[in-house]
Design an enzyme around this catalytic site. Structure first.
Site, short mmCIF file in Angstrom:
data_model
loop_
_atom_site.label_atom_id
_atom_site.label_comp_id
_atom_site.label_asym_id
_atom_site.label_seq_id
_atom_site.Cartn_x
_atom_site.Cartn_y
_atom_site.Cartn_z
N ASP A 129 -3.25 24.43 -11.37
CA ASP A 129 -2.61 24.10 -10.47
C ASP A 129 -2.16 25.41 -9.67
O ASP A 129 -1.73 26.30 -10.27
CB ASP A 129 -1.32 23.43 -10.70
CG ASP A 129 -1.50 21.98 -11.22
OD1 ASP A 129 -2.67 21.51 -11.20
OD2 ASP A 129 -0.50 21.38 -11.82
N ASP A 161 -5.69 28.80 -15.40
CA ASP A 161 -4.64 27.92 -15.05
C ASP A 161 -5.17 27.03 -14.13
O ASP A 161 -6.09 27.49 -13.17
CB ASP A 161 -3.48 28.37 -14.64
CG ASP A 161 -2.30 27.41 -13.96
OD1 ASP A 161 -2.12 26.60 -14.52
OD2 ASP A 161 -2.22 27.85 -12.77
#
Length: 317
Positions: free
Chosen positions: A72, A70
């Site tokens: 962010d 991922d």
């Protein structure tokens, strides 16, 4: 990058739109990675280990394994779309009032350390509506500049070390994010990763139309993208690893044999502890909970986490 309203993320099973979004993202990621074809790192033969040593992970030379990160608050502090919006404001794509909203959303995100659906949706609507009608090539060029200006210094060193451990083991490493695939691809390239899975926006003759292909790559759509990419790349998901900070990514994390919670929100931390997943929090420099980080990335990750903690402490003074 599109102007279509982003769906409010919530726990739900995969829908036809999320499957479409995942498959489109996987196809775009593979095409980009194949077009750029960066030199793939070679690895030396591993030295014999003592009989008492734990199995090495990532496993060198295991070409059926890959890693999915991922973006962010996992790889980068804050949200890519906020930084992108700031860069667009500098280039007079929109007005000061809209910048103030971006600034508030980014400040909230960094303080809370979690993804709030309303904040994230509003930020994406604001930023992506601005680029409708612009050339894809123009936004790609600007994205390279914005990375240098606002994103490069926000990469978590500890997470970067984990990604490098997979690369050093001869495995491919992919970003998986709800951010526009073009932005995600730039970040992946600059970090030396294989490629990126991101939200795919429709374009005609190189111009953004303001429509998405499927839906934003969030929650179940991320899992569908990883599933589609794994099938296309002949990967064994049971041998793959995935890393995220958000409980929204539990569907993606649950797909792989080696799930990791990085800078986890409260719900993900609880879920990870319940399921004996590995945890690491670079926001505080805490050592991993339950079990350690991968052996090949241990030293680099600990050093990276310490550096990140010191940097944050200095900024707060």
């Amino acid at each position: 990058m599109a102007a279509l309203g982003w769906l409010t993320p919530r726990r739900r099973s995969a829908t036809a739109r999320s499957v479409l979004a995942g498959e489109a993202s996987a196809e775009a990621a593979r095409k980009t990675a194949q077009a750029e074809a960066p030199p793939f790192p070679t690895t030396a033969e591993p030295e014999p280990e003592a009989e008492t040593a734990e199995p090495e992970f990532p496993v060198p030379g295991d070409d059926l394994a890959a890693a999915f990160f991922d973006l962010d608050n996992t790889v980068m502090q804050g949200a890519a779309i906020f930084h992108f919006g700031r860069g667009l404001y500098k280039r007079e794509f929109f007005r000061r009032r809209e910048l103030a909203r971006f600034a508030w959303q980014q400040a909230w995100f960094r303080l809370a350390g979690v993804e709030d659906p309303e904040h994230m949706q509003d930020a994406r609507d604001s930023a992506l509506s601005i680029v409708k009608g612009h050339k894809v090539s123009e936004l790609m060029s600007i994205g390279e500049e914005i990375y240098d200006e606002y994103m490069a210094e926000r990469i978590w060193p500890g997470t970067r070390a984990l990604a490098q451990a997979h690369l050093d083991a001869g495995q491919k490493v992919w970003l998986v994010t709800a951010a526009p695939v073009e932005t995600a691809t730039i970040i992946a390239r600059r970090l030396g990763l294989t490629g990126a899975l991101g939200t795919v926006a429709e374009s005609v003759d190189g111009i953004y139309t303001g429509r998405l292909v499927g839906e934003p790559l969030h929650g179940p759509a991320k899992a569908e993208a990883v599933r589609a990419l794994a099938a296309a790349e002949d990967l064994d998901l049971a041998r793959c690893a995935a890393y995220s900070d958000s409980h929204n990514d539990i569907p993606m994390l649950s797909l792989v044999g080696h799930p990791y919670a990085i800078n986890p929100d409260t719900k993900l931390r609880k879920h990870a502890r319940t399921n004996d997943w590995r945890l690491r929090d670079y926001r505080t420099g805490r050592k991993a909970v339950k079990v350690g980080v991968p052996a090949a990335a241990g030293v680099g990750a600990i050093a990276g986490g310490t550096a990140a903690a010191i940097a944050l402490h200095r900024r707060r003074k």
